[in-house]
Design an enzyme around this catalytic site. Structure first.
Site, short mmCIF file in Angstrom:
data_model
loop_
_atom_site.label_atom_id
_atom_site.label_comp_id
_atom_site.label_asym_id
_atom_site.label_seq_id
_atom_site.Cartn_x
_atom_site.Cartn_y
_atom_site.Cartn_z
N ASP A 97 -14.74 26.10 -14.42
CA ASP A 97 -14.06 25.38 -15.49
C ASP A 97 -14.99 24.28 -15.99
O ASP A 97 -16.09 24.08 -15.47
CB ASP A 97 -12.70 24.84 -15.04
CG ASP A 97 -12.81 23.62 -14.13
OD1 ASP A 97 -13.92 23.32 -13.63
OD2 ASP A 97 -11.78 22.97 -13.89
N ASP A 115 -5.67 25.53 -6.82
CA ASP A 115 -6.85 24.98 -6.17
C ASP A 115 -6.52 23.58 -5.67
O ASP A 115 -5.70 22.87 -6.26
CB ASP A 115 -8.04 24.93 -7.13
CG ASP A 115 -7.84 23.94 -8.26
OD1 ASP A 115 -8.18 22.76 -8.10
OD2 ASP A 115 -7.32 24.37 -9.32
#
Length: 714
Positions: free
Chosen positions: A378, A533
């Site tokens: 990301d 996460d």
């Protein structure tokens, strides 16, 4: 729901210590050892065959109390330890109903086996239970006990073949499922039947498979605080209803903060005051259409590595060590990674000079982190949150993911949190995030990139998040991530998911960024979350002052602080400025290290070890304002005495099966430098992943075998 026959003479509080207590529990499928050639039911039908097969498994033998590692057993034994610490070991006995060995004491040495009543039909249970003598043994086992707790599922209660003969001076307390109501029948004893369902498991923050053990632990904790409560339960077991109904639900919130959220319980239909919301409403919704997809845990990559050859006795790094080249990740220490994937943020890559070049030189991100599983990339929106717009463009990010060979790539988003969630700002960030996502998937499809695209949804309330997810699905995304909720209370995340999940399709995967809350997983899973996460278990090893050594039972301990004298920490600098001699501090430091190691080996007593540890530790008080007062020092000493005693009494590192604890032992429980603290973080991540896997296994088991459509235990 509750049956009671109060017929016995009341016991005075002066007889508390003489109330003999028996706890009956069941075996668990999860065991300390799991060899491929475990005993089967056929082995137990033939005495000679059983003897021969047992001999072949002797290397895996251990007392039954240690063999079972299922959630109910672990939590129950924590409760037993609490009771024994208060009243003495001889007052509380534990016996286990094994579908293979029958009714056995916790110290009976056994070997692993695969037999369980849960896989048998009712007539098979009765026949096999009779063959191994469970009814007769149970009848004999309860003789002489004043208080008997029975924690069994309905199939194990069926194996008891109740009733049995009892006497009016005994009290029996059954913690069971709703399906067991008609199976619990006793003679003259005073008894209480408390039944529970999946909704109660949610209330107590525990999977149903471990709920009975969790409740016994809660009861034991209350008794430790109020010892007279034991005799009160004996005299009037009905008080357990109020005791358990008044227990708040604990949901883990961000930054280690917990908030108690009261929720209605099925116990006597009592409705405690609602503090935040009735969590039942989320589980009562139809399950999300994508829950057939596997749930996965990703850990963020922040160069969390250790020196594999570090010398703990000398506190020296490996000879000629190159940290970049030689240090190892957690997944290189354990035989199996303790996470399904790794999340790598671009802002983290960019912070280290030449890191991207090194990744490309090695052939991609997988080779760089030396990880065999999936890797998600990301942009790391937290790194540019203060900028008016992200510092990247879509083509740049698409090329970055492709060149570094990520499995998943996340579109460019802009956080809507804090001051950036104010009207006028939030709308711009919201629109920008969706525009980037649309451009991201359009160019991904047109050019033919090989990684899987993930579109990000940002928002400032459930409705805006839901609208963003709806638009992302319409754009063609099969993988969507919810961003900006890492520091959001669990209940608010659930409200968001409640709106979002209506727009999911059977093939939509849903990721939660920065949220790994083990007790909230049943809710997240129910509402369609398929991955998340979190680095919280890892980083709590050094950021959490108290709960920094985690265990499979959910209990966390405080590692013993023995800081380096020669590394000039703020506390040591303060002591030197106060006039303490470095050599004196160094001597206290070394004596503390020696004491905890000698205690670990059994060479000195707990009190001797604690004395040496506290002689150093009590000097280390340093408030933020730098002003140490006698009151602050005394408070630290009291707190750390309690915390360290609790840790040392249990020695959890000796029981842990993870490679870190097996290889480094007590060093894992010492708060001292990166190579110990980060290893403890690896251990915590192992514990988290094991609990996560247990949740998934329990969910599958309950879904496939033990639950009807109402969520009640069959």
């Amino acid at each position: 729901m509750t049956k009671s026959i109060p017929t016995k003479t009341l016991v005075s509080t002066s007889t508390i210590s003489r109330l003999r207590t028996l706890i009956i529990t069941s075996c668990t499928g999860k065991k300390l050892h799991n060899p491929t050639n475990q005993l089967t039911i056929e082995d137990f039908k033939d005495t000679e065959r059983l003897r021969e097969r047992t001999q072949s498994l002797l290397e895996f033998s251990c007392p039954s109390g240690q063999m079972y590692t299922g959630l109910q057993h672990l939590r129950l034994m924590e409760g037993v330890d609490i009771l024994r610490s208060r009243f003495g070991r001889e007052v509380v006995d534990v016996k286990i109903i094994s579908a293979a060995y029958g009714l056995i004491p916790e110290d009976k040495v056994i070997v692993p086996y695969t037999v369980t009543f849960n896989s048998m039909k009712n007539d098979e249970i009765s026949s096999w239970a009779n063959f191994i003598g469970i009814h007769k043994d149970f009848q004999e086992a309860v003789i002489g006990y004043d208080l008997v707790f029975v924690l069994l599922g309905d199939k194990y209660i069926r194996a008891l073949n109740l009733p049995i003969e009892t006497n009016p001076k005994q009290t029996f307390i059954f913690l069971a499922s709703n399906k067991s109501r008609n199976l619990v029948v006793l003679g003259d004893a005073n008894f209480e039947l408390l039944t529970f369902s999946n909704a109660d498991a949610s209330r107590f923050g525990c999977a149903l498979v471990g709920l009975k053990g969790q409740l016994l632990k809660l009861i034991a904790t209350e008794i430790r605080q109020e010892p007279n409560l034991l005799s009160e339960i004996y005299n009037n077991p009905k008080i357990l209803e109020n005791l358990l109904n008044n227990q708040p639900q604990q949901l883990e919130l961000p930054l280690g903060i917990s908030v108690a959220t009261a929720k209605k319980s099925n116990i006597k239909n009592k409705k405690p005051k609602r503090a935040i919301a009735d969590l039942d409403e989320f589980l009562n919704l139809p399950r999300a259409v994508n829950t057939h997809l596997t749930m996965k845990y990703f850990i963020p990559e922040w160069d969390d590595k250790v020196d594999i050859g570090y010398n703990f006795l000398l506190d020296e790094s490996s000879l000629n060590r190159n940290a970049y080249r030689d240090d190892v990740y957690a997944h290189e220490i354990y035989s199996q990674p303790n996470y399904d994937g790794i999340l790598v943020s671009k802002v983290v890559v960019d912070k280290i000079k030449n890191k991207r070049a090194d990744i490309e030189k090695l052939g991609g991100i997988r080779n760089f982190v030396r990880f065999p599983g999936e890797i998600m990339g990301d942009c790391g929106a937290f790194g540019y949150i203060k900028l008016e717009a992200p510092p990247y463009n879509t083509v740049e990010i698409l090329d970055y993911y492709e060149k570094l060979k990520f499995d998943y790539g996340v579109s460019i988003d802009h956080l809507i949190v804090g001051p950036f969630a104010e009207p006028g700002v939030r709308e711009k960030r919201y629109d920008l995030t969706l525009q980037n996502a649309e451009e991201f998937i359009s160019k991904h499809q047109k050019i033919g990139y090989t990684f899987t695209p993930i579109g990000v949804a940002q928002g400032w309330d459930p409705e805006t998040y839901a609208d963003a997810v709806k638009k992302l699905v319409e754009m063609g995304y099969d993988y969507i991530a919810i961003g900006g909720v890492a520091r959001t209370p669990t209940i608010e995340i659930l409200e968001i998911l409640k709106e979002v999940y209506q727009h999911l399709t059977p093939k939509t995967r849903l990721h939660l960024f920065g949220v790994g809350r083990i007790d909230a997983l049943p809710y997240f899973r129910h509402l369609g979350v398929t991955s998340f996460d979190s680095a919280s278990p890892l980083r709590k090893a050094w950021f959490d002052a108290v709960e920094n050594y985690h265990t499979l039972s959910g209990k966390a301990y405080a590692a013993v602080r023995i800081p380096f004298v020669d590394k000039q920490s703020p506390r040591i600098k303060h002591l030197l400025l106060e006039g303490y001699e470095r050599e004196t501090l160094r001597q206290l430091e070394q004596e503390a290290l020696k004491a905890i190691r000698e205690y670990d080996k059994g060479n000195i007593s707990l009190d001797e070890s604690l004395e040496k540890l506290l002689a150093y530790d009590e000097l280390l008080e340093l408030p933020r304002d730098g002003k140490v007062t006698p009151t602050a020092k005394a408070r630290r000493l009291r707190q750390h005495t309690q915390l360290y005693r609790e840790l040392l009494e249990v020695k959890p590192w000796q029981e842990c099966e993870c490679k870190i604890c097996k290889d480094y032992g007590v060093e894992t429980a010492i708060f001292r430098g990166n190579d110990r603290n980060r290893r403890r973080g690896f251990h915590n991540t192992y514990v988290f992943f094991q609990r996560f896997q247990e949740f998934l296994n329990t969910e599958n088991h309950l879904e496939n075998d033990n639950f009807d459509r109402t969520g009640e235990s069959i």
